[in-house]
Design a protein around this motif. Structure first.
Motif, PDB file in Angstrom:
ATOM      1  N   LEU A 104      52.673 125.522  67.461  1.00 14.12           N
ATOM      2  CA  LEU A 104      51.338 125.430  68.078  1.00 14.12           C
ATOM      3  C   LEU A 104      51.473 125.216  69.596  1.00 14.12           C
ATOM      4  CD1 LEU A 104      48.274 125.338  67.785  1.00 14.12           C
ATOM      5  CD2 LEU A 104      48.443 122.917  67.198  1.00 14.12           C
ATOM      6  N   ALA A 105      52.387 124.342  69.992  1.00 14.17           N
ATOM      7  CA  ALA A 105      52.598 124.078  71.428  1.00 14.17           C
ATOM      8  C   ALA A 105      53.092 125.347  72.133  1.00 14.17           C
ATOM      9  CB  ALA A 105      53.591 122.934  71.606  1.00 14.17           C
ATOM     10  N   LEU A 106      53.975 126.085  71.474  1.00 11.93           N
ATOM     11  CA  LEU A 106      54.488 127.328  72.067  1.00 11.93           C
ATOM     12  C   LEU A 106      53.366 128.343  72.250  1.00 11.93           C
ATOM     13  CD1 LEU A 106      57.807 127.745  70.063  1.00 11.93           C
ATOM     14  CD2 LEU A 106      57.653 127.661  72.551  1.00 11.93           C
ATOM     15  N   ARG A 107      52.542 128.466  71.210  1.00 16.05           N
ATOM     16  CA  ARG A 107      51.458 129.457  71.299  1.00 16.05           C
ATOM     17  C   ARG A 107      50.447 129.074  72.371  1.00 16.05           C
ATOM     18  NH1 ARG A 107      49.938 132.920  66.211  1.00 16.05           N
ATOM     19  NH2 ARG A 107      51.883 132.882  65.088  1.00 16.05           N
ATOM     20  N   LYS A 108      50.227 127.766  72.509  1.00 17.02           N
ATOM     21  CA  LYS A 108      49.283 127.316  73.547  1.00 17.02           C
ATOM     22  C   LYS A 108      49.864 127.593  74.933  1.00 17.02           C
ATOM     23  CE  LYS A 108      46.459 123.909  71.181  1.00 17.02           C
ATOM     24  NZ  LYS A 108      46.267 122.490  70.880  1.00 17.02           N
ATOM     25  N   ALA A 109      51.167 127.358  75.083  1.00 19.62           N
ATOM     26  CA  ALA A 109      51.811 127.619  76.388  1.00 19.62           C
ATOM     27  C   ALA A 109      51.765 129.120  76.685  1.00 19.62           C
ATOM     28  CB  ALA A 109      53.249 127.112  76.373  1.00 19.62           C
ATOM     29  N   ALA A 110      51.878 129.941  75.636  1.00 20.65           N
ATOM     30  CA  ALA A 110      51.821 131.397  75.835  1.00 20.65           C
ATOM     31  C   ALA A 110      50.405 131.819  76.206  1.00 20.65           C
ATOM     32  CB  ALA A 110      52.289 132.116  74.569  1.00 20.65           C
ATOM     33  N   ILE A 134      54.485 130.645  79.444  1.00 17.30           N
ATOM     34  CA  ILE A 134      55.636 131.359  78.874  1.00 17.30           C
ATOM     35  C   ILE A 134      55.142 132.657  78.237  1.00 17.30           C
ATOM     36  CG2 ILE A 134      56.994 129.260  78.414  1.00 17.30           C
ATOM     37  CD1 ILE A 134      56.144 129.540  75.440  1.00 17.30           C
ATOM     38  N   ASP A 135      56.092 133.533  77.961  1.00 15.69           N
ATOM     39  CA  ASP A 135      55.784 134.783  77.293  1.00 15.69           C
ATOM     40  C   ASP A 135      56.510 134.727  75.951  1.00 15.69           C
ATOM     41  OD1 ASP A 135      54.812 137.250  76.978  1.00 15.69           O
ATOM     42  OD2 ASP A 135      55.818 138.146  78.707  1.00 15.69           O
ATOM     43  N   TYR A 136      55.789 134.381  74.921  1.00 14.53           N
ATOM     44  CA  TYR A 136      56.434 134.091  73.627  1.00 14.53           C
ATOM     45  C   TYR A 136      55.867 134.962  72.520  1.00 14.53           C
ATOM     46  CZ  TYR A 136      57.175 131.493  69.253  1.00 14.53           C
ATOM     47  OH  TYR A 136      57.480 131.143  67.968  1.00 14.53           O
ATOM     48  N   THR A 137      56.736 135.633  71.800  1.00 19.36           N
ATOM     49  CA  THR A 137      56.302 136.411  70.637  1.00 19.36           C
ATOM     50  C   THR A 137      56.617 135.591  69.394  1.00 19.36           C
ATOM     51  OG1 THR A 137      56.973 138.385  71.816  1.00 19.36           O
ATOM     52  CG2 THR A 137      56.511 138.652  69.468  1.00 19.36           C
ATOM     53  N   PRO A 138      55.587 135.240  68.593  1.00 14.82           N
ATOM     54  CA  PRO A 138      55.857 134.456  67.389  1.00 14.82           C
ATOM     55  C   PRO A 138      56.954 135.098  66.542  1.00 14.82           C
ATOM     56  CG  PRO A 138      53.508 134.648  67.744  1.00 14.82           C
ATOM     57  CD  PRO A 138      54.163 135.515  68.775  1.00 14.82           C
ATOM     58  N   GLY A 139      57.859 134.251  66.073  1.00 16.68           N
ATOM     59  CA  GLY A 139      58.949 134.764  65.246  1.00 16.68           C
ATOM     60  C   GLY A 139      60.219 134.946  66.054  1.00 16.68           C
ATOM     61  N   SER A 140      60.100 134.947  67.377  1.00 14.90           N
ATOM     62  CA  SER A 140      61.309 135.159  68.168  1.00 14.90           C
ATOM     63  C   SER A 140      61.952 133.801  68.469  1.00 14.90           C
ATOM     64  CB  SER A 140      60.967 135.947  69.436  1.00 14.90           C
ATOM     65  OG  SER A 140      61.091 135.145  70.563  1.00 14.90           O
ATOM     66  N   ASN A 141      63.267 133.813  68.774  1.00 15.58           N
ATOM     67  CA  ASN A 141      63.950 132.529  68.982  1.00 15.58           C
ATOM     68  C   ASN A 141      64.156 132.212  70.463  1.00 15.58           C
ATOM     69  OD1 ASN A 141      65.888 134.316  69.587  1.00 15.58           O
ATOM     70  ND2 ASN A 141      67.376 133.656  68.041  1.00 15.58           N
ATOM     71  N   SER A 142      63.400 132.923  71.298  1.00 17.02           N
ATOM     72  CA  SER A 142      63.453 132.616  72.730  1.00 17.02           C
ATOM     73  C   SER A 142      62.140 133.057  73.370  1.00 17.02           C
ATOM     74  CB  SER A 142      64.621 133.351  73.387  1.00 17.02           C
ATOM     75  OG  SER A 142      64.425 134.744  73.262  1.00 17.02           O
ATOM     76  N   PHE A 143      61.967 132.725  74.637  1.00 10.96           N
ATOM     77  CA  PHE A 143      60.775 133.185  75.353  1.00 10.96           C
ATOM     78  C   PHE A 143      61.108 133.332  76.828  1.00 10.96           C
ATOM     79  CE2 PHE A 143      60.404 128.548  74.683  1.00 10.96           C
ATOM     80  CZ  PHE A 143      60.454 128.105  76.007  1.00 10.96           C
ATOM     81  N   ALA A 144      60.303 134.129  77.502  1.00 13.96           N
ATOM     82  CA  ALA A 144      60.472 134.251  78.950  1.00 13.96           C
ATOM     83  C   ALA A 144      59.623 133.164  79.594  1.00 13.96           C
ATOM     84  CB  ALA A 144      60.010 135.628  79.407  1.00 13.96           C
TER      85      ALA A 144
END
Ligand SMILES: Nc1nc2c(ncn2[C@@H]2O[C@H](COP(=O)(O)OP(=O)(O)OP(=O)(O)O)[C@@H](O)[C@H]2O)c(=O)[nH]1
Ligand SMILES: [Mg+2]
Length: 390
Positions: free
Chosen positions: A249-255, A260-270
């Motif tokens: 949830l925190a990752l998606r909110k940051a995206a 950040i540039d985060y695709t759910p399911g990936s193990n890294s982000f830009a």
């Protein structure tokens, strides 16, 4: 398709729901935060076939993002379930009726063991107990509905038909009902089952109509590791998915805020924006490390519930097997989820009844070979249906 999130209170169901759907819902560290069900849309993902064919797709019924097809799935999050709910404990089990139409369920447990089975703070609770409790209450829920109608059912020669009328809304087929009765050693002719027999029948049927995967949530907490190993040992590694709804949830909110540039399911982000407070920088660094070492596995949960539990595959119907287009020139417009073992004719039925009625044959876009109506579809097939109907 509908997937349901179910579990004892305060385990992180709504956090997972929010991470999956990006709907803002009430989340709090006490039991029974959720009372009315939340309903939203999440996505099951699969690698798109466009790269294999060397084309760019114009996805229509599903998005295609970074080479992944995203299939919209309805997701529902309900109130917490407690032992004895079928006798009215906690919020009772009426709210489970919101899961009647679900095709598969995600049972959410707190892998850290820091909440007890009623959702209150504790130390060293065993999440395995919650899994057993939820399974037991699900069986009781179904049995309760059958018991209510037993008088009527027991008067019918074709008891399976009577049960079907009651349970069709739960996605049970007559075959499922007959198979479950057989497994429980029960006759469906004028069935006048005891409570015990009804429970045995319900136990078999629920396993068929509501396949489950277990989300061992809060995998980010230090207490979780040993419990996850124990759960995997007890229930099988494939049935337990360690996950962290909070971090996803925190990752998606940051995206969402473009930090950040985060695709759910990936193990890294830009990382786009480092011009943020030290606290946020630390939090994002922590999430980066967590993704690398463990992963949130939230995408894996949706995919398991949409594909693996239901034995679904993806096929791509096209009208032009050379250009891979539909009538309007869209390349690989639709990815369709369909049960493994389905035939080309069943795919035609999913597209349109008239297309199915007039179906002559199908064509495999990879080999250009003609396929009969009874051809058994394979995962990632790209198929043209040739029909006399327009
Ligand atoms: N550390 C950690 N905490 C989490 C995680 N998921 C949820 N939580 C916390 O657990 C508490 C309960 O979360 P909810 O999502 O409200 O739980 P729920 O199962 O929906 O609870 P009810 O609606 O009361 O049944 C909240 O304080 C969340 O922040 C997780 O993955 N890790
Ligand atoms: Mg909740």
């Amino acid at each position: 398709m509908l997937i349901g999130l179910v579990g004892a209170p305060n385990k992180g169901k709504s956090t997972l729901f929010s991470a999956m759907t990006m709907n803002e819902v009430a989340i709090a560290d006490y039991p029974f935060t959720t009372i009315n069900p939340n309903l939203g849309i999440g996505y099951a993902t699969r690698k798109c076939v466009h790269a294999e064919f060397g084309v760019k797709c114009n996805a229509r019924n599903s998005l295609c993002v970074n080479g992944m097809r995203m299939f919209p799935i309805n997701i529902t999050d309900v109130a917490g379930l407690v032992e004895g709910a079928h006798e009215g404990k906690g919020m009772g089990n009426q709210f489970l009726n919101d899961l009647a139409n679900a095709e598969s369920l995600i049972i959410v447990v707190d892998a850290s063991g820091t909440t007890d089975s009623t959702g209150n703070k504790t130390v060293s609770a065993n999440p395995s107990d919650d899994i057993k409790m939820v399974n037991k209450e699900l069986v009781q829920w179904l049995a309760g509905i059958i018991k209510k109608h037993m008088n009527t059912i027991s008067r019918r020669n074709d008891g399976a038909d009577a049960l079907y009328e009651i349970l069709a809304g739960f996605r049970a087929t007559k075959d499922d009902i007959e198979a479950s009765a057989k497994k429980a050693g029960l006759s469906t002719v004028k069935p006048n089952w005891t409570d015990e027999s009804t429970l045995a029948f319900s136990d078999s049927l629920i396993k068929i109509i509501k396949p489950t995967i277990i989300a061992a949530n809060k995998s980010d907490m230090k207490e979780s590791e040993k419990n996850i190993s124990a759960l995997q040992k007890e229930f099988g590694k494939d049935n337990i998915i360690p996950c962290s709804g909070a971090i996803e949830l925190a990752l998606r909110k940051a995206a969402k805020t473009k930090v950040i540039d985060y695709t759910p399911g990936s193990n890294s982000f830009a990382w786009n924006d480092k011009n943020i407070s030290q606290d946020r920088l630390n939090a994002i660094k922590y999430m980066e490390d967590f993704l690398k070492s463990k992963g949130t596995n939230v995408q894996e949960l949706i995919n398991a519930a949409a594909f693996r539990l239901l034995d679904n595959i993806v096929v791509y119907p096209v009208e032009d097997e050379n250009k891979l287009t539909d009538h309007f020139g869209n390349v690989l417009p639709d990815g369709i989820l369909i049960k493994r073992g389905s035939t080309a004719l069943q795919l035609a039925e999913k597209i349109h009844t008239n297309i199915a009625k007039g179906m002559l044959y199908a064509v495999d876009a990879r080999t250009k070979k003609r396929l009969g109506k009874d051809y058994v579809l394979q995962d990632n097939d790209v198929i043209k249906i040739v029909s006399a109907a327009k």
